[in-house]
Design an enzyme around this catalytic site. Sequence first.
Site, short mmCIF file in Angstrom:
data_model
loop_
_atom_site.label_atom_id
_atom_site.label_comp_id
_atom_site.label_asym_id
_atom_site.label_seq_id
_atom_site.Cartn_x
_atom_site.Cartn_y
_atom_site.Cartn_z
CB THR A 46 -1.21 -0.68 1.17
OG1 THR A 46 -1.38 -1.69 1.37
CG2 THR A 46 -1.75 1.00 1.33
CB THR A 47 3.78 2.39 2.23
OG1 THR A 47 2.76 1.92 3.17
CG2 THR A 47 4.56 3.38 2.84
CE1 TYR A 109 -16.78 -1.71 -5.64
CE2 TYR A 109 -16.45 -3.32 -6.76
CZ TYR A 109 -17.47 -2.55 -6.96
OH TYR A 109 -18.58 -2.15 -7.43
CE1 TYR A 135 -2.12 -4.93 5.65
CE2 TYR A 135 -1.55 -4.67 3.63
CZ TYR A 135 -1.60 -3.94 4.69
OH TYR A 135 -1.82 -2.40 5.07
NE ARG A 140 -4.74 1.34 3.26
CZ ARG A 140 -4.90 2.62 2.83
NH1 ARG A 140 -5.09 2.93 1.60
NH2 ARG A 140 -4.11 3.06 2.82
CE LYS A 164 1.30 -4.41 6.90
NZ LYS A 164 1.30 -3.24 5.73
CB ILE A 206 5.02 -5.17 7.69
CG1 ILE A 206 5.53 -6.34 7.83
CG2 ILE A 206 4.87 -4.35 6.39
CD1 ILE A 206 4.81 -7.42 7.35
#
Length: 295
Positions: A46-47, A109, A135, A140, A164, A206
């Site tokens: 994501t980052t 989604y 993850y 999100r 994570k 993380i």
Amino acid sequence: MAIFKGAGVAIATPFNQDGSVNYDEFERLIEFQIANGTDAIIVCGTTGEAATMSEKEHMDVVKFCIDKVNKRIPVIAGTGSNCTQTAIELSALAEEYGADGVLCVTPYYNKATQDGLYAHFSAIADAISIPIILYNVPSRTGCNILPETAVRLCREKKNIVGIKDATGNIAQTSRMMQLAEGCIDLYSGNDDEIVPIMSLGGLGVISVLSNVAPQQTHDICQKCLDGDFATARELQFKAIPLVKALFSEVNPIPVKSALKMIGIEAGPLRLPLTEMEDGHKKVLEDEMRSFGLIK
């Protein structure tokens, strides 16, 4: 053996003003991380703005990172997708390129049932041989891996080794680790929860914070691993105001501003992300200064 213990940086991807990847600055950021105690690099998560990269560009960045790190520390490639076949293809390519593991986010989604999550991650695990870290970030994705599903995956698929955890739900995390009986390598997905997560048996974090404060984030984790939770707690408390500022807008908007403050030209963000608001940027700058990262 765990892929890594300690602080893994969820590394940002620097861009040029024209939107292309700035590989020179990316190499600088990689070297800065290695020189300052980061225990692993997680690339194109994501980052790293993987969501707005083409698949080719995504994997070019992964390969560049693997090649530049050259086995000095582990590199874990973000290869998750809401399309199972795409996740398989990206994960297989990461393995071919020499990644030490992959980080796979839950489908977003379209989401999935718990049976769907089991089938999705099982298909990825069956397609590759390198370790997989799940993850879980429901804020999100709108999709939550329940403790029973996470434990089932780690028990039944030998290369699904960890998770994570960015749920922010300590009760769920505690339940998962109670059920796991040691079969899950747990990493905090939130920089303000490193010590609580590691007190439940976590191996590290993380981290977004590690982009600008790699040594300090490593030190929080190391104190936990050494059993010195009192010192780790004090280090965690000291970092919380900066962490709050780093998440005052959608990640990675603030951390790219923070990187610029320490002299790394992280460049622009890709739309729909936009530059940090001046008010939030001033607070971030003040917290960076208070934390000793800038003068």
